[in-house]
Design a protein around this motif. Structure first.
Motif, PDB file in Angstrom:
ATOM      1  N   GLY A 289      47.195   4.282  17.179  1.00 54.71           N
ATOM      2  CA  GLY A 289      47.543   4.323  15.831  1.00 54.71           C
ATOM      3  C   GLY A 289      48.280   3.058  15.106  1.00 54.71           C
ATOM      4  N   VAL A 290      48.020   1.845  15.821  1.00 50.91           N
ATOM      5  CA  VAL A 290      48.488   0.657  15.109  1.00 50.91           C
ATOM      6  C   VAL A 290      47.370   0.242  14.564  1.00 50.91           C
ATOM      7  N   GLU A 291      47.475  -0.345  12.996  1.00 55.62           N
ATOM      8  CA  GLU A 291      46.685  -1.297  12.240  1.00 55.62           C
ATOM      9  C   GLU A 291      46.510  -2.537  12.969  1.00 55.62           C
ATOM     10  N   VAL A 292      45.458  -2.755  13.459  1.00 55.02           N
ATOM     11  CA  VAL A 292      45.052  -4.161  14.292  1.00 55.02           C
ATOM     12  C   VAL A 292      44.073  -4.667  14.075  1.00 55.02           C
ATOM     13  N   SER A 293      44.021  -5.905  13.869  1.00 53.33           N
ATOM     14  CA  SER A 293      42.931  -6.739  13.521  1.00 53.33           C
ATOM     15  C   SER A 293      42.008  -6.660  14.627  1.00 53.33           C
ATOM     16  N   ALA A 294      40.582  -7.097  14.327  1.00 54.76           N
ATOM     17  CA  ALA A 294      39.453  -7.442  15.177  1.00 54.76           C
ATOM     18  C   ALA A 294      39.976  -8.694  15.981  1.00 54.76           C
ATOM     19  N   VAL A 295      39.358  -8.830  17.085  1.00 54.85           N
ATOM     20  CA  VAL A 295      39.462 -10.123  17.932  1.00 54.85           C
ATOM     21  C   VAL A 295      39.202 -11.422  16.837  1.00 54.85           C
ATOM     22  N   LYS A 296      39.981 -12.241  16.730  1.00 50.97           N
ATOM     23  CA  LYS A 296      39.883 -13.519  16.083  1.00 50.97           C
ATOM     24  C   LYS A 296      39.907 -14.688  17.019  1.00 50.97           C
ATOM     25  N   HIS A 297      39.366 -15.989  16.510  1.00 46.81           N
ATOM     26  CA  HIS A 297      39.955 -17.391  17.168  1.00 46.81           C
ATOM     27  C   HIS A 297      39.648 -18.213  15.822  1.00 46.81           C
TER      28      HIS A 297
ATOM     29  N   VAL B 176      42.473  -9.408  25.573  1.00 45.26           N
ATOM     30  CA  VAL B 176      42.706  -9.168  24.218  1.00 45.26           C
ATOM     31  C   VAL B 176      42.246  -7.903  23.905  1.00 45.26           C
ATOM     32  N   GLU B 177      40.925  -7.429  24.289  1.00 48.77           N
ATOM     33  CA  GLU B 177      40.029  -6.491  23.949  1.00 48.77           C
ATOM     34  C   GLU B 177      40.685  -5.218  24.212  1.00 48.77           C
ATOM     35  N   ALA B 178      41.472  -5.192  25.581  1.00 51.96           N
ATOM     36  CA  ALA B 178      42.141  -3.888  26.353  1.00 51.96           C
ATOM     37  C   ALA B 178      43.436  -3.875  25.214  1.00 51.96           C
ATOM     38  N   ALA B 179      43.996  -4.731  25.024  1.00 53.02           N
ATOM     39  CA  ALA B 179      45.165  -4.749  24.249  1.00 53.02           C
ATOM     40  C   ALA B 179      44.795  -4.335  22.778  1.00 53.02           C
ATOM     41  N   ARG B 180      43.763  -4.665  22.331  1.00 53.89           N
ATOM     42  CA  ARG B 180      43.453  -4.133  20.801  1.00 53.89           C
ATOM     43  C   ARG B 180      43.285  -2.634  21.013  1.00 53.89           C
ATOM     44  N   ALA B 181      42.417  -2.293  22.131  1.00 52.39           N
ATOM     45  CA  ALA B 181      42.023  -0.947  22.074  1.00 52.39           C
ATOM     46  C   ALA B 181      43.462  -0.087  22.376  1.00 52.39           C
ATOM     47  N   GLN B 182      44.049  -0.423  23.089  1.00 52.97           N
ATOM     48  CA  GLN B 182      45.315   0.097  23.416  1.00 52.97           C
ATOM     49  C   GLN B 182      46.137   0.499  22.055  1.00 52.97           C
ATOM     50  N   LEU B 183      46.367  -0.514  21.228  1.00 48.23           N
ATOM     51  CA  LEU B 183      47.133  -0.558  20.143  1.00 48.23           C
ATOM     52  C   LEU B 183      46.290   0.578  19.058  1.00 48.23           C
ATOM     53  N   ALA B 184      45.117   0.337  18.763  1.00 48.23           N
ATOM     54  CA  ALA B 184      44.368   1.107  17.883  1.00 48.23           C
ATOM     55  C   ALA B 184      44.428   2.459  18.354  1.00 48.23           C
ATOM     56  N   GLU B 185      44.279   2.994  19.540  1.00 44.99           N
ATOM     57  CA  GLU B 185      44.273   4.228  20.210  1.00 44.99           C
ATOM     58  C   GLU B 185      45.752   4.960  19.893  1.00 44.99           C
TER      59      GLU B 185
ATOM     60  N   SER C 219      41.785 -16.512  21.796  1.00 43.16           N
ATOM     61  CA  SER C 219      41.229 -15.292  21.318  1.00 43.16           C
ATOM     62  C   SER C 219      42.602 -14.659  20.816  1.00 43.16           C
ATOM     63  N   PHE C 220      42.682 -13.863  19.648  1.00 42.02           N
ATOM     64  CA  PHE C 220      43.900 -13.184  19.227  1.00 42.02           C
ATOM     65  C   PHE C 220      43.687 -11.822  18.568  1.00 42.02           C
ATOM     66  N   ILE C 221      44.608 -11.183  18.313  1.00 41.22           N
ATOM     67  CA  ILE C 221      44.532 -10.040  17.558  1.00 41.22           C
ATOM     68  C   ILE C 221      45.954 -10.257  16.688  1.00 41.22           C
ATOM     69  N   PHE C 222      45.855  -9.463  15.552  1.00 38.56           N
ATOM     70  CA  PHE C 222      47.200  -9.592  14.774  1.00 38.56           C
ATOM     71  C   PHE C 222      47.664  -8.093  14.211  1.00 38.56           C
ATOM     72  N   PHE C 223      48.680  -7.706  14.251  1.00 42.92           N
ATOM     73  CA  PHE C 223      49.185  -6.486  13.453  1.00 42.92           C
ATOM     74  C   PHE C 223      50.624  -6.873  13.053  1.00 42.92           C
ATOM     75  N   ASP C 224      51.094  -5.576  12.024  1.00 42.03           N
ATOM     76  CA  ASP C 224      52.416  -5.849  11.644  1.00 42.03           C
ATOM     77  C   ASP C 224      53.178  -4.440  11.742  1.00 42.03           C
ATOM     78  N   ASP C 225      54.692  -4.599  11.832  1.00 41.85           N
ATOM     79  CA  ASP C 225      55.326  -3.395  12.193  1.00 41.85           C
ATOM     80  C   ASP C 225      55.379  -2.715  10.642  1.00 41.85           C
ATOM     81  N   PRO C 226      56.079  -1.527  10.703  1.00 36.87           N
ATOM     82  CA  PRO C 226      55.999  -0.692   9.384  1.00 36.87           C
ATOM     83  C   PRO C 226      56.908  -1.591   8.248  1.00 36.87           C
ATOM     84  N   ASP C 227      57.697  -2.479   8.595  1.00 42.76           N
ATOM     85  CA  ASP C 227      58.277  -3.228   7.620  1.00 42.76           C
ATOM     86  C   ASP C 227      57.541  -4.573   7.142  1.00 42.76           C
ATOM     87  N   GLY C 228      56.565  -4.855   7.948  1.00 44.64           N
ATOM     88  CA  GLY C 228      55.696  -6.156   7.629  1.00 44.64           C
ATOM     89  C   GLY C 228      56.225  -7.326   8.566  1.00 44.64           C
TER      90      GLY C 228
END
Length: 138
Positions: free
Chosen positions: A89-97, A78-87, A113-122
């Protein structure tokens, strides 16, 4: 007989913007982008390694743009996925549980362990870390 979920229609307001977001920022593969008439376009995108795709388009039966909530992807890191999304330009949450039904910061136990994001429409997505299978194959 197998019953496999293969496509989920994601309601969006702008097909080209959604295609760019899911392919260029989230990293989904563009399987098809076809215009089958002036009012009918289908763009199918698949997350790497997934047996299920999403479809955005015009002329498709769909809900209100941004109304799809709770879509979930599963990754082994999940950390690698978060880093990839953030890199990208995706607004992605911190890792949560979750603990006692409450969302908290940081890693949890296996499958928690989770991360969360929305697409441009929500439309809302969760990305869940799954443990590596025994033997490391996965």
């Amino acid at each position: 007989m197998d019953w496999k979920l293969e496509v989920v229609v994601v309601p969006v307001s702008d097909v080209d913007r959604a295609k760019r977001f899911y392919s260029e920022q989230v990293g989904f593969n563009v399987d098809i982008d076809t215009q089958l008439g002036p009012e009918f376009r289908v763009v199918q995108l698949t997350p790497p390694g997934s047996g299920c795709s999403i479809t955005v388009g015009t002329g498709l039966p769909q809900g209100v743009p941004g109304s799809l909530k709770g879509l979930q992807l599963v990754v082994t890191d999940v950390e690698a996925a978060r880093a990839q999304l953030a890199e990208r330009g995706v607004e992605v949450s911190a890792v949560k549980h979750f603990a006692d039904g409450v969302q908290q910061d940081g890693h949890g136990g296996p499958w928690n362990s989770f991360i969360f994001f929305d697409d441009p429409d929500g439309n809302s997505w969760a990305v869940q870390e799954r443990p590596e299978p025994a033997g490391g194959a996965g």
